[in-house]
Design a protein around this motif. Sequence first.
Motif, PDB file in Angstrom:
ATOM      1  N   HIS A   1     -11.195   0.194  -4.339  1.00 10.49           N
ATOM      2  CA  HIS A   1     -10.246   0.605  -4.036  1.00 10.49           C
ATOM      3  C   HIS A   1      -8.925  -0.427  -4.180  1.00 10.49           C
ATOM      4  O   HIS A   1      -9.237  -1.499  -4.543  1.00 10.49           O
ATOM      5  CB  HIS A   1     -10.064   0.709  -2.473  1.00 10.49           C
ATOM      6  N   THR A   2      -7.756   0.193  -4.631  1.00 13.64           N
ATOM      7  CA  THR A   2      -6.652  -0.697  -4.858  1.00 13.64           C
ATOM      8  C   THR A   2      -5.669  -0.613  -3.653  1.00 13.64           C
ATOM      9  O   THR A   2      -5.410   0.733  -3.274  1.00 13.64           O
ATOM     10  CB  THR A   2      -5.981  -0.357  -6.040  1.00 13.64           C
ATOM     11  N   HIS A   3      -5.259  -1.593  -3.053  1.00 13.76           N
ATOM     12  CA  HIS A   3      -4.395  -1.600  -1.893  1.00 13.76           C
ATOM     13  C   HIS A   3      -2.880  -1.209  -2.644  1.00 13.76           C
ATOM     14  O   HIS A   3      -2.618  -1.729  -3.454  1.00 13.76           O
ATOM     15  CB  HIS A   3      -4.281  -2.894  -1.196  1.00 13.76           C
ATOM     16  N   PRO A   4      -2.127  -0.350  -1.994  1.00 15.23           N
ATOM     17  CA  PRO A   4      -0.757   0.098  -2.303  1.00 15.23           C
ATOM     18  C   PRO A   4      -0.070  -1.115  -2.884  1.00 15.23           C
ATOM     19  O   PRO A   4       0.821  -0.865  -3.632  1.00 15.23           O
ATOM     20  CB  PRO A   4      -0.306   0.808  -1.271  1.00 15.23           C
ATOM     21  N   GLU A   5      -0.107  -2.209  -1.987  1.00 14.66           N
ATOM     22  CA  GLU A   5       0.733  -3.343  -2.340  1.00 14.66           C
ATOM     23  C   GLU A   5       0.636  -3.909  -3.802  1.00 14.66           C
ATOM     24  O   GLU A   5       1.508  -4.355  -4.330  1.00 14.66           O
ATOM     25  CB  GLU A   5       0.280  -4.758  -1.343  1.00 14.66           C
ATOM     26  N   ASP A   6      -0.750  -3.498  -4.201  1.00 16.56           N
ATOM     27  CA  ASP A   6      -0.945  -4.030  -5.628  1.00 16.56           C
ATOM     28  C   ASP A   6      -0.593  -2.942  -6.912  1.00 16.56           C
ATOM     29  O   ASP A   6      -1.201  -3.054  -7.957  1.00 16.56           O
ATOM     30  CB  ASP A   6      -2.377  -4.420  -5.848  1.00 16.56           C
TER      31      ASP A   6
ATOM     32  N   GLU B   1      -8.568   6.312   0.735  1.00 17.59           N
ATOM     33  CA  GLU B   1      -9.734   5.728   0.752  1.00 17.59           C
ATOM     34  C   GLU B   1     -10.695   6.182   1.150  1.00 17.59           C
ATOM     35  O   GLU B   1     -10.888   7.546   1.553  1.00 17.59           O
ATOM     36  CB  GLU B   1      -9.150   4.555   2.283  1.00 17.59           C
TER      37      GLU B   1
ATOM     38  N   ARG C   1       4.821   0.585   0.982  1.00 21.37           N
ATOM     39  CA  ARG C   1       4.912   0.117  -0.202  1.00 21.37           C
ATOM     40  C   ARG C   1       6.062   1.071  -0.899  1.00 21.37           C
ATOM     41  O   ARG C   1       6.809   0.704  -1.795  1.00 21.37           O
ATOM     42  CB  ARG C   1       3.682   0.220  -1.305  1.00 21.37           C
TER      43      ARG C   1
ATOM     44  N   ARG D   1      -7.493   6.630  -5.689  1.00 22.28           N
ATOM     45  CA  ARG D   1      -7.896   5.350  -5.229  1.00 22.28           C
ATOM     46  C   ARG D   1      -7.017   4.148  -6.109  1.00 22.28           C
ATOM     47  O   ARG D   1      -6.690   3.343  -5.187  1.00 22.28           O
ATOM     48  CB  ARG D   1      -9.243   4.887  -5.256  1.00 22.28           C
TER      49      ARG D   1
ATOM     50  N   GLU E   1       0.125   2.544   4.649  1.00 21.62           N
ATOM     51  CA  GLU E   1       0.091   1.511   3.670  1.00 21.62           C
ATOM     52  C   GLU E   1       0.934   2.087   2.547  1.00 21.62           C
ATOM     53  O   GLU E   1       1.846   1.234   1.788  1.00 21.62           O
ATOM     54  CB  GLU E   1      -1.069   1.177   3.172  1.00 21.62           C
TER      55      GLU E   1
ATOM     56  N   ARG F   1      -4.049   6.986   2.634  1.00 24.83           N
ATOM     57  CA  ARG F   1      -3.611   5.889   3.028  1.00 24.83           C
ATOM     58  C   ARG F   1      -2.041   5.990   3.335  1.00 24.83           C
ATOM     59  O   ARG F   1      -1.007   5.087   2.720  1.00 24.83           O
ATOM     60  CB  ARG F   1      -3.803   4.849   2.002  1.00 24.83           C
TER      61      ARG F   1
ATOM     62  N   GLY G   1      -3.626   3.786  -4.602  1.00 23.30           N
ATOM     63  CA  GLY G   1      -3.483   3.207  -3.338  1.00 23.30           C
ATOM     64  C   GLY G   1      -3.502   4.438  -2.584  1.00 23.30           C
ATOM     65  O   GLY G   1      -2.909   4.261  -1.395  1.00 23.30           O
TER      66      GLY G   1
END
Lengths: 109, 109
Positions: free
Chosen positions: B13-18, B76, B96, B70, B92, B89, B73
């Motif tokens: 998974h990639t977090h929205p922040e990234d 999930e 972002r 995914r 999150e 998500r 972001g």
Amino acid sequence: MPDRSSHRALPAHTHPEDVPVETALAALADPVRLQLVRELAAAADWSHSCGSFQVPVGKAALSHHFTVLRAAGLVEQRDRGPKRLNRLRREEFDTRFPGLLGLVLREEG
Amino acid sequence: MPDRSSHRALPAHTHPEDVPVETALAALADPVRLQLVRELAAAADWSHSCGSFQVPVGKAALSHHFTVLRAAGLVEQRDRGPKRLNRLRREEFDTRFPGLLGLVLREEG
């Protein structure tokens, strides 16, 4: 006197009101077009001719990118003599897609 | 006991922040993925398994679309027994990219 513009007839424009959200998102989901939009946002309306942008693409690719931007309601073009000048349709686009331009202009390139 | 899930290891998974803004826009600039996001937004978290969406695509294409979601972001995933369950998500992603999800959820399909 005939028009001595180096361009043919000014191409069709699409008003932001008539643009589907997918089209707007796809137009902005490209690094070259984002750069064009950012340069337009930083300059006065009609101050940028098509050849004056700092993007690493050739004429044909640039022409394609402007076609996509017009079709997404993001850019308006007008010929003045041999130059094709550009304007970001910021207000109209913001009315149709509130916050979207602000979001991409806030981001770094 | 070994895991009898029909899926292999849960994918990354990639977090929205990234997530770069271009990636987020491209993920949402597709009618099938927009439909997945809209169905997820309308349902409770973890209530949708991957096979339960009303989209006109086959398994392989659906798997690709979830990979894109995914990586942007947006989604999930969690395995429960043989089912892979999904969650939008929303919080999150909103943190972002404020307003972006709201924009596409307001639009008609």
